[in-house]
Design a protein around this motif. Structure first.
Motif, PDB file in Angstrom:
ATOM      1  N   ASP A 129      36.142  30.382 -20.601  1.00  0.00           N
ATOM      2  CA  ASP A 129      35.676  30.211 -21.847  1.00  0.00           C
ATOM      3  C   ASP A 129      36.450  30.755 -22.761  1.00  0.00           C
ATOM      4  O   ASP A 129      36.970  32.228 -22.889  1.00  0.00           O
TER       5      ASP A 129
ATOM      6  N   ASP B 185      35.575  30.811 -25.898  1.00  0.00           N
ATOM      7  CA  ASP B 185      35.060  31.870 -26.719  1.00  0.00           C
ATOM      8  C   ASP B 185      35.018  33.617 -26.551  1.00  0.00           C
ATOM      9  O   ASP B 185      35.010  34.823 -27.032  1.00  0.00           O
ATOM     10  N   GLU B 186      35.742  34.235 -24.670  1.00  0.00           N
ATOM     11  CA  GLU B 186      35.671  35.145 -24.354  1.00  0.00           C
ATOM     12  C   GLU B 186      36.953  36.117 -24.081  1.00  0.00           C
ATOM     13  O   GLU B 186      37.608  36.935 -23.719  1.00  0.00           O
ATOM     14  N   CYS B 187      38.208  34.321 -24.560  1.00  0.00           N
ATOM     15  CA  CYS B 187      39.414  34.686 -24.463  1.00  0.00           C
ATOM     16  C   CYS B 187      39.793  35.911 -25.310  1.00  0.00           C
ATOM     17  O   CYS B 187      39.631  35.851 -26.679  1.00  0.00           O
TER      18      CYS B 187
ATOM     19  N   SER C 178      38.699  40.391 -20.571  1.00  0.00           N
ATOM     20  CA  SER C 178      37.307  39.807 -20.583  1.00  0.00           C
ATOM     21  C   SER C 178      36.441  39.218 -19.908  1.00  0.00           C
ATOM     22  O   SER C 178      35.527  38.835 -21.264  1.00  0.00           O
TER      23      SER C 178
ATOM     24  N   ALA D 272      36.981  36.244 -18.972  1.00  0.00           N
ATOM     25  CA  ALA D 272      37.327  34.730 -19.864  1.00  0.00           C
ATOM     26  C   ALA D 272      37.292  33.587 -19.011  1.00  0.00           C
ATOM     27  O   ALA D 272      36.752  32.842 -18.775  1.00  0.00           O
TER      28      ALA D 272
END
Length: 72
Positions: free
Chosen positions: A8, A10-12, A57, A59
């Motif tokens: 993901d 967006d979460e990295c 994170s 991710a």
């Protein structure tokens, strides 16, 4: 059980732990976000679990053969 990996972006947070620990599975894209390498999907389940557990994170996501999320 064969698991699949997804990142993901967006979460990295680009910590690079996955790239450093598993360079055959992960790499950075032009925006310095993690992506799976061309051989990433063939990584062992052990590598997939290790990467997901060590992603600061969260991710890196794991899914079972039916596409259901796997908690690590």
């Amino acid at each position: 059980m064969t698991m699949s990996l997804r990142v993901d972006q967006d979460e990295c947070m680009s910590s690079g732990k996955c790239v450093a620990n598993h360079p055959d599975t992960f790499d950075f894209d032009d925006d310095e976000l993690v992506v799976l390498t061309s051989g990433g999907s063939s990584a062992s389940d052990e590598i997939k679990v290790h990467a997901a557990r060590n992603c600061p994170s969260g991710a890196i996501k794991l899914f079972d053969h039916a596409g259901k999320p796997v908690d690590v």
